[in-house]
Write an enzyme that holds these catalytic residues in place. Sequence first.
Site, PDB file in Angstrom:
ATOM      1  N   SER A  51       0.865  -1.171   0.000  1.00 55.59           N
ATOM      2  CA  SER A  51       0.000   0.000   0.000  1.00 55.59           C
ATOM      3  C   SER A  51       0.898   1.215   0.000  1.00 55.59           C
ATOM      4  O   SER A  51       1.902   1.248   0.716  1.00 55.59           O
ATOM      5  CB  SER A  51      -0.886   0.054   1.245  1.00 55.59           C
ATOM      6  OG  SER A  51      -1.975  -0.816   1.132  1.00 55.59           O
ATOM      7  N   GLU A  53      -1.771  19.217  -4.830  1.00 53.86           N
ATOM      8  CA  GLU A  53      -3.051  19.278  -5.537  1.00 53.86           C
ATOM      9  C   GLU A  53      -3.892  18.025  -5.253  1.00 53.86           C
ATOM     10  O   GLU A  53      -4.843  17.750  -5.965  1.00 53.86           O
ATOM     11  CB  GLU A  53      -2.794  19.410  -7.047  1.00 53.86           C
ATOM     12  CG  GLU A  53      -1.923  20.603  -7.433  1.00 53.86           C
ATOM     13  CD  GLU A  53      -0.423  20.362  -7.226  1.00 53.86           C
ATOM     14  OE1 GLU A  53      -0.042  19.228  -6.860  1.00 53.86           O
ATOM     15  OE2 GLU A  53       0.340  21.319  -7.407  1.00 53.86           O
ATOM     16  N   SER A  54      -3.548  17.254  -4.241  1.00 48.95           N
ATOM     17  CA  SER A  54      -4.339  16.168  -3.666  1.00 48.95           C
ATOM     18  C   SER A  54      -3.587  14.848  -3.425  1.00 48.95           C
ATOM     19  O   SER A  54      -2.673  14.863  -2.647  1.00 48.95           O
ATOM     20  CB  SER A  54      -5.664  15.987  -4.348  1.00 48.95           C
ATOM     21  OG  SER A  54      -6.432  17.163  -4.141  1.00 48.95           O
ATOM     22  N   CYS A  75      -7.124  18.361  -7.625  1.00 51.29           N
ATOM     23  CA  CYS A  75      -7.981  19.547  -7.686  1.00 51.29           C
ATOM     24  C   CYS A  75      -7.242  20.629  -8.454  1.00 51.29           C
ATOM     25  O   CYS A  75      -6.017  20.619  -8.534  1.00 51.29           O
ATOM     26  CB  CYS A  75      -8.379  20.020  -6.292  1.00 51.29           C
ATOM     27  SG  CYS A  75      -7.066  20.113  -5.100  1.00 51.29           S
ATOM     28  N   HIS A  85      -2.992   0.277  -3.975  1.00 50.72           N
ATOM     29  CA  HIS A  85      -2.979  -0.979  -3.220  1.00 50.72           C
ATOM     30  C   HIS A  85      -2.757  -2.095  -4.220  1.00 50.72           C
ATOM     31  O   HIS A  85      -3.423  -2.120  -5.264  1.00 50.72           O
ATOM     32  CB  HIS A  85      -4.309  -1.251  -2.525  1.00 50.72           C
ATOM     33  CG  HIS A  85      -4.683  -0.257  -1.481  1.00 50.72           C
ATOM     34  ND1 HIS A  85      -4.028  -0.169  -0.285  1.00 50.72           N
ATOM     35  CD2 HIS A  85      -5.635   0.689  -1.456  1.00 50.72           C
ATOM     36  CE1 HIS A  85      -4.579   0.795   0.434  1.00 50.72           C
ATOM     37  NE2 HIS A  85      -5.554   1.328  -0.259  1.00 50.72           N
TER      38      HIS A  85
END
Lengths: 117, 117
Positions: free
Chosen positions: A55, A62-63, A83, A68
Amino acid sequence: MNALGKHLLLELKDCNKEVLNDLNLLREVLLSAAEEAGATVVGESFHKFAPQGVSGTIIIAESHIFLHTWPEYGYAAVDIFTCGDTVKADVAAELLMERLESKDPTIIEMKRGVSIS
Amino acid sequence: MNALGKHLLLELKDCNKEVLNDLNLLREVLLSAAEEAGATVVGESFHKFAPQGVSGTIIIAESHIFLHTWPEYGYAAVDIFTCGDTVKADVAAELLMERLESKDPTIIEMKRGVSIS
């Protein structure tokens, strides 16, 4: 339609199983994806599971990009959440599909924070 | 329908704006959500943006919880991604909606890694 975030959900099937179990390689792939997309990395966290699977996330200004892997199924779930208009999420998605060598990839695009005014 | 992962996408509107901008509080909320859900935390990464907003993730052994906040809109996007049957994702979702004081929450449930055999 106005939205704060664009969220790509990648279902990557029939990937290279060795790649899916290599934390260092996957970290390099995620960082490359962020760089190619024009994103700014501000944090990261990776974890290798026993007996297999990884993981990992990188938080970008920007996010985020999240991954996984299930090497035993040749499958990886990847999320690319962005975003603003500066990050090319599609470029990151293309790079991830290619580097994980998925022969059966699908992408769902969701809009997040719609109609916030 | 067989699936490797269950993915809850929470759209939390009309939240408490002060909570959405408090990194330490949000970190505590995410850790509490993981604990209440019966998840095992294996990694975390949080970032505070200027002038406002927080991104945070915790990686749990059974997958991840991710949060992005836009205090200026009273909005938070939260993802709860779990695999296996031991983690109570719904409990984590309820706790997050309550602690962020969302007056207009919606949840979308996606199945990830469907029909992997």
